[in-house]
Design a protein around this motif. Structure first.
Motif, PDB file in Angstrom:
ATOM      1  N   VAL B 113     -27.736  39.147  66.024  1.00  0.00           N
ATOM      2  CA  VAL B 113     -27.084  38.906  67.318  1.00  0.00           C
ATOM      3  C   VAL B 113     -26.377  37.563  67.232  1.00  0.00           C
ATOM      4  O   VAL B 113     -27.011  36.560  66.930  1.00  0.00           O
ATOM      5  CB  VAL B 113     -28.155  38.840  68.435  1.00  0.00           C
ATOM      6  N   THR B 114     -25.102  37.524  67.474  1.00  0.00           N
ATOM      7  CA  THR B 114     -24.386  36.248  67.399  1.00  0.00           C
ATOM      8  C   THR B 114     -24.198  35.661  68.789  1.00  0.00           C
ATOM      9  O   THR B 114     -24.338  36.354  69.799  1.00  0.00           O
ATOM     10  CB  THR B 114     -22.995  36.449  66.798  1.00  0.00           C
ATOM     11  N   ASP B 115     -23.839  34.386  68.810  1.00  0.00           N
ATOM     12  CA  ASP B 115     -23.535  33.751  70.095  1.00  0.00           C
ATOM     13  C   ASP B 115     -22.380  34.478  70.777  1.00  0.00           C
ATOM     14  O   ASP B 115     -22.337  34.601  72.007  1.00  0.00           O
ATOM     15  CB  ASP B 115     -23.165  32.280  69.885  1.00  0.00           C
ATOM     16  N   LEU B 118     -23.738  37.349  72.616  1.00  0.00           N
ATOM     17  CA  LEU B 118     -24.439  36.935  73.827  1.00  0.00           C
ATOM     18  C   LEU B 118     -23.450  36.547  74.918  1.00  0.00           C
ATOM     19  O   LEU B 118     -23.638  36.876  76.093  1.00  0.00           O
ATOM     20  CB  LEU B 118     -25.392  35.774  73.519  1.00  0.00           C
ATOM     21  N   GLU B 119     -22.396  35.871  74.490  1.00  0.00           N
ATOM     22  CA  GLU B 119     -21.409  35.482  75.490  1.00  0.00           C
ATOM     23  C   GLU B 119     -20.739  36.716  76.082  1.00  0.00           C
ATOM     24  O   GLU B 119     -20.542  36.810  77.305  1.00  0.00           O
ATOM     25  CB  GLU B 119     -20.363  34.569  74.852  1.00  0.00           C
ATOM     26  N   LEU B 120     -20.439  37.662  75.229  1.00  0.00           N
ATOM     27  CA  LEU B 120     -19.803  38.881  75.714  1.00  0.00           C
ATOM     28  C   LEU B 120     -20.724  39.633  76.675  1.00  0.00           C
ATOM     29  O   LEU B 120     -20.292  40.137  77.711  1.00  0.00           O
ATOM     30  CB  LEU B 120     -19.414  39.772  74.531  1.00  0.00           C
ATOM     31  N   CYS B 136     -35.027  39.222  66.263  1.00  0.00           N
ATOM     32  CA  CYS B 136     -33.590  39.172  65.977  1.00  0.00           C
ATOM     33  C   CYS B 136     -33.231  37.820  65.394  1.00  0.00           C
ATOM     34  O   CYS B 136     -34.070  36.924  65.307  1.00  0.00           O
ATOM     35  CB  CYS B 136     -32.796  39.435  67.261  1.00  0.00           C
ATOM     36  N   GLU B 137     -31.980  37.681  64.968  1.00  0.00           N
ATOM     37  CA  GLU B 137     -31.553  36.417  64.383  1.00  0.00           C
ATOM     38  C   GLU B 137     -30.045  36.339  64.498  1.00  0.00           C
ATOM     39  O   GLU B 137     -29.394  37.322  64.855  1.00  0.00           O
ATOM     40  CB  GLU B 137     -31.954  36.364  62.909  1.00  0.00           C
ATOM     41  N   GLY B 138     -29.521  35.140  64.183  1.00  0.00           N
ATOM     42  CA  GLY B 138     -28.067  35.002  64.138  1.00  0.00           C
ATOM     43  C   GLY B 138     -27.476  34.269  65.318  1.00  0.00           C
ATOM     44  O   GLY B 138     -26.277  34.044  65.377  1.00  0.00           O
ATOM     45  N   PHE B 139     -28.314  33.873  66.275  1.00  0.00           N
ATOM     46  CA  PHE B 139     -27.764  33.182  67.445  1.00  0.00           C
ATOM     47  C   PHE B 139     -28.371  31.796  67.603  1.00  0.00           C
ATOM     48  O   PHE B 139     -29.365  31.459  66.957  1.00  0.00           O
ATOM     49  CB  PHE B 139     -27.971  34.012  68.721  1.00  0.00           C
ATOM     50  N   THR B 140     -27.738  31.012  68.447  1.00  0.00           N
ATOM     51  CA  THR B 140     -28.205  29.652  68.689  1.00  0.00           C
ATOM     52  C   THR B 140     -28.498  29.483  70.174  1.00  0.00           C
ATOM     53  O   THR B 140     -28.263  30.384  70.983  1.00  0.00           O
ATOM     54  CB  THR B 140     -27.140  28.608  68.290  1.00  0.00           C
ATOM     55  N   THR B 141     -28.947  28.295  70.520  1.00  0.00           N
ATOM     56  CA  THR B 141     -29.225  28.015  71.927  1.00  0.00           C
ATOM     57  C   THR B 141     -27.938  28.013  72.756  1.00  0.00           C
ATOM     58  O   THR B 141     -27.986  28.150  73.982  1.00  0.00           O
ATOM     59  CB  THR B 141     -29.973  26.684  72.081  1.00  0.00           C
ATOM     60  N   ASP B 142     -26.794  27.898  72.086  1.00  0.00           N
ATOM     61  CA  ASP B 142     -25.529  27.995  72.834  1.00  0.00           C
ATOM     62  C   ASP B 142     -25.361  29.391  73.425  1.00  0.00           C
ATOM     63  O   ASP B 142     -24.895  29.558  74.553  1.00  0.00           O
ATOM     64  CB  ASP B 142     -24.336  27.701  71.903  1.00  0.00           C
ATOM     65  N   GLY B 143     -25.744  30.386  72.649  1.00  0.00           N
ATOM     66  CA  GLY B 143     -25.677  31.759  73.152  1.00  0.00           C
ATOM     67  C   GLY B 143     -26.586  31.923  74.366  1.00  0.00           C
ATOM     68  O   GLY B 143     -26.230  32.585  75.349  1.00  0.00           O
ATOM     69  N   LEU B 144     -27.747  31.306  74.301  1.00  0.00           N
ATOM     70  CA  LEU B 144     -28.677  31.378  75.433  1.00  0.00           C
ATOM     71  C   LEU B 144     -28.085  30.691  76.657  1.00  0.00           C
ATOM     72  O   LEU B 144     -28.289  31.125  77.797  1.00  0.00           O
ATOM     73  CB  LEU B 144     -30.013  30.731  75.059  1.00  0.00           C
ATOM     74  N   GLU B 163     -35.389  34.469  65.465  1.00  0.00           N
ATOM     75  CA  GLU B 163     -35.065  33.209  64.802  1.00  0.00           C
ATOM     76  C   GLU B 163     -33.850  32.632  65.500  1.00  0.00           C
ATOM     77  O   GLU B 163     -32.754  33.178  65.378  1.00  0.00           O
ATOM     78  CB  GLU B 163     -34.713  33.472  63.341  1.00  0.00           C
ATOM     79  N   VAL B 164     -34.056  31.532  66.196  1.00  0.00           N
ATOM     80  CA  VAL B 164     -32.965  30.959  66.990  1.00  0.00           C
ATOM     81  C   VAL B 164     -32.619  29.603  66.423  1.00  0.00           C
ATOM     82  O   VAL B 164     -33.505  28.779  66.188  1.00  0.00           O
ATOM     83  CB  VAL B 164     -33.404  30.761  68.463  1.00  0.00           C
ATOM     84  N   GLU B 165     -31.349  29.361  66.221  1.00  0.00           N
ATOM     85  CA  GLU B 165     -30.971  28.026  65.776  1.00  0.00           C
ATOM     86  C   GLU B 165     -30.948  27.120  67.001  1.00  0.00           C
ATOM     87  O   GLU B 165     -30.199  27.320  67.953  1.00  0.00           O
ATOM     88  CB  GLU B 165     -29.590  28.065  65.121  1.00  0.00           C
ATOM     89  N   ASP B 166     -31.800  26.117  66.943  1.00  0.00           N
ATOM     90  CA  ASP B 166     -32.019  25.250  68.088  1.00  0.00           C
ATOM     91  C   ASP B 166     -31.029  24.096  68.073  1.00  0.00           C
ATOM     92  O   ASP B 166     -31.233  23.133  67.368  1.00  0.00           O
ATOM     93  CB  ASP B 166     -33.435  24.672  67.974  1.00  0.00           C
TER      94      ASP B 166
END
Lengths: 182, 581
Positions: B113-115, B118-120, B136-144, B163-166
């Motif tokens: 899942v990419t940012d 998530l934005e979309l 899931c993986e592939g996204f960061t806190t920006d997506g959140l 796995e979230v890139e913080d």
């Protein structure tokens, strides 16, 4: 138990498998490239492969089937306290030429601890009271807690004391008067 | 001839059908029922994201409100699927953003899942309510942050084990001040601190909050602040459960816990300091689900906590509980349905705890409702397995992991065939089974003969020959997912049972003996299967046809070969031989 080498370890293990199985295990792990998730824990443990009896065995990718997140968390956490290593703290007594060390885990309560200190330093500490501290005794036991403050021994529950005590100091009664009145 | 109910009536009747199986059966009755049903189906479950394309789903079901999609195969959890294999959610989100403006729920498992995705999501669905990202993986806190900022009606945000890139803890502050509809928040997988004051304010303005799973970075001293603002919580995941031992911290915590009269589930418990456990004692009697699988506390404290929870139905715990603790559990928790015991030292050469097969036997004796087991241990015996099978014939899931591969019955030094045979013979409702220890082809004969309801089977370091695989493929009528690693299974069984593969969701085989030639043949014979060869040694053509492939992943699909394969994946099909030059 002493193990002389990895070879002996294998020989005494109750592991039955067809001959040649170990080789195929290593083959499968070398065929498969490591990827992002496996790198940290795989690398650190493969260093230990040849050393020492308690080192982890040669590892196969993805076995045992424990998720990376779980493996990482276990490695990061402190081991539980009761791992048998003891809780040694320094004990000083005013006027004594050198310090001693005791293992707080050897004692079950304040009574045992104070009796032991009295024996060790050949002094009398007397009886604790909430209001008066050790007033009237020749010596008063104090300790430095995790915040760096000097506290009178006996005020808090025993379990709380042994986890927060960093060192002990047996003060002369005359100096300890102030502490007892707080 | 026209004596059918009006459409609206049929729709209303169908609305009571929740299971996909029932709805699928309805569709087969006649064309008009097919038509009516497809317009009123609101929930879609896609067990393999490559089994069908988003376009096909959208074309058939135009009014969907909730979608659940699974991506990578299960063995991806153990690093057996190289990174970059696939399972990207973006194409799904892009298609759905146009087709399902009223979409409310997206649940994903093992997907990338990419940012951007998530934005979309956050901008496409005005009534978006539930986002669950499991492993899931592939996204960061920006997506959140996009989700927080734009999903005004969000009820659930659950990041379990992803796995979230913080990048920053400030994403939480993106929830607007007038956002009050939060029901469930699970951020336990996040590594770094979230802004505590933002979290506090969020909790304070969420009167419907039922589930709150914090991450490790939330300190124990601050937990009461949150609990006091959410005494209605049903599920709580603590942060690190450690603090300096202070009586005011303790009493704050105990008081806050005692105000939470509805708590049923507890988790978290990283870095536990045992002195703080009694603060929870008041809530224990209501607890039905307890996850202590990160709690590195030893037996006396651990057992005291667990046995206080007399209504426990689910327990996840580390092997620090030991046999003695499991015996105590069996005596106190008679409602126990699910037990998972994880290894505290999975790679240690010598046992660090006294946990053996006996613990599991005790639980099987004492807990009449036990149906689901995941157990890591170092030794097992046929006798124990037979006892467990006889004690608990209603087992549904039995996953045993003996840490060392190919370990025999430690008492008799025989293979564990008989033991597992007893499991499948007695537990007629068994749906999921994971094997370990020394096993010959015989165990697979038992499985093929008896495990008629088995849907998922995991095999590792087992068997002698193709016969083993043949027994499973020819005997297990309900089999949907089969995952195999490091077994001497090869071409014969696979090709002889090729048609079976079309009745299953997927087959995974890694480090086995399936040749490239057989994979090609399989792909050519069965066009409705995607036969993926996953090999990091370069094109399979560069090696002899008889050379075994590193990994094989076979799944049925109505969408043909996928278009997003990385360089180490080849799909075998009719043109396979022409494709490589």
């Amino acid at each position: 138990m002493e193990f002389e080498s990895d070879l002996n370890l294998k020989a005494t293990e109750l592991r039955l498998g067809l001959p040649g199985r170990d080789e195929s295990e290593e083959q499968s792990s070398s065929c498969v490239k490591k990827n992002k998730r496996s790198s940290s824990e795989m690398d650190s443990s493969s260093e230990h492969q040849e050393s020492g009896p308690s080192a982890p065995k040669a590892q196969v990718v993805g076995w045992p089937p424990v998720r990376s997140y779980r493996k990482n968390v276990l490695q990061q956490q402190k081991k539980p306290e009761s791992d048998g290593s003891g809780m040694f703290v320094k004990v000083s007594m005013d006027g004594a030429p050198y310090l001693r060390k005791i293992d707080l885990k050897c004692y079950k309560n304040y009574f045992d601890l104070l009796k032991a200190l009295e024996n060790m330093f050949k002094c009398t500490i007397g009886v604790y009271s909430e209001r008066e501290g050790y007033n009237g005794s020749e010596y008063a036991p104090t300790y430095e807690d995790k915040d760096g403050d000097w506290m009178l021994v006996g005020d808090v529950p025993w379990d709380m004391f042994i986890t927060s005590c960093k060192r002990l100091r047996i003060m002369k009664g005359s100096e300890a008067k102030g502490l007892g009145c707080l | 001839m026209a004596y059918s109910f009006p459409e609206e009536v049929l729709e209303h009747v169908f609305s009571f059908l929740t299971s996909d199986k029932d709805r699928n059966a309805v569709c087969l009755v006649c064309k008009s029922w097919y038509e009516i049903e497809r317009w009123c189906r609101r929930r879609i479950f896609v067990g393999n994201c490559y089994a069908v394309s988003p376009e096909i789903v959208i074309r058939r079901f135009p009014e969907v409100r909730a979608v659940e999609i699974k991506g990578k195969p299960h063995f991806a959890d153990f690093n057996l699927v190289p990174e970059g294999w696939g399972a990207y959610v973006y194409p799904w989100v892009a298609a759905m953003s146009a087709a399902y403006p009223l979409l409310e729920e997206i649940k994903l498992k093992r997907m990338v899942v990419t940012d951007e995705s998530l934005e979309l999501i956050s901008k496409s669905f005005k009534n978006f309510k539930v986002l669950v990202l499991s492993s899931c993986e592939g996204f960061t806190t920006d997506g959140l942050a996009s989700i927080a900022a734009n999903c005004r009606n969000l009820r659930e945000l659950d990041l379990r084990e992803s796995e979230v890139e913080d990048l920053s803890g400030h994403w939480l502050s993106h929830f607007p001040d007038n956002y009050t509809s939060l029901v469930s928040l699970n951020i336990s997988c996040l590594g770094s601190e979230v802004s505590f004051s933002a979290l506090e304010r969020l909790v304070a303005r969420s009167p419907n909050l039922r589930t709150l799973r914090l991450n490790r970075a939330v300190p124990l001293e601050k937990l009461p602040n949150l609990l006091r603002r959410a005494p209605q919580l049903v599920e709580l995941g603590t942060g690190a459960y450690s603090a300096e031992i202070r009586s005011d911290t303790y009493s704050n915590l105990a008081e806050a816990f005692s105000a939470c009269k509805q708590l049923k589930g507890l988790s978290g418990f990283w870095d536990v300091v045992p002195s703080y456990l009694p603060a929870m004692l008041h809530v224990c009697s209501g607890i039905t689900s307890l996850n202590l699988s990160y709690a590195t506390i030893q037996s006396p404290d651990l057992v005291q906590l667990v046995t206080q929870c007399r209504n426990l139905q689910r327990l996840w715990v580390l092997d620090y509980i030991e046999d003695s603790g499991l015996e105590a559990l069996a005596a106190s928790c008679k409602d126990l349905q699910e037990l998972r015991v994880f290894p505290s030292d999975p790679f240690g050469a010598v046992p660090n705890v006294s946990l053996t097969e006996q613990g599991l036997v005790s639980v099987s004796e004492g807990c009449p409702k036990l149906q689901s087991v995941l157990y890591f241990c170092r030794q097992m015996s046929n006798a124990a397995l037979v006892a467990i099978a006889r004690n608990r014939p209603k087992l549904i899931r039995f996953r045993l992991c003996i840490l060392e591969p190919r370990v025999p019955d430690y008492l008799t030094l025989e293979p564990l065939d008989t033991g597992f045979g007893a499991i499948v013979e007695n537990c007629k409702e068994l749906r999921r089974l994971s094997l370990s220890g020394l096993l010959t082809d015989r165990v697979f004969k038992y499985i093929g003969t008896h495990a008629k309801k088995l849907e998922m089977l995991s095999i590792a370091f087992a068997g002698d020959s193709d016969l083993g695989l043949h027994h499973v493929l020819s005997g297990c009528e309900s089999l949907r997912k089969l995952e195999i690693r490091d077994c001497p299974f090869g071409d014969k069984a696979l090709l002889a049972n090729a048609a079976k593969l079309e009745t299953m969701r997927s087959l995974w085989m890694s480090s086995c003996s399936v040749s490239y030639g057989a994979c090609k043949l399989l792909g050519q014979k069965l066009p409705r299967l995607n036969v993926e060869v996953i090999d990091e040694r370069g094109p399979p053509d560069s090696r002899p046809e008889s050379c075994p492939v590193e990994r094989l992943y076979v799944y049925r699909t109505v969408s043909g070969r996928r278009v997003d394969m990385p360089g180490f994946v080849w799909t075998m099909d009719e043109d396979a031989s022409l494709r490589f030059s």
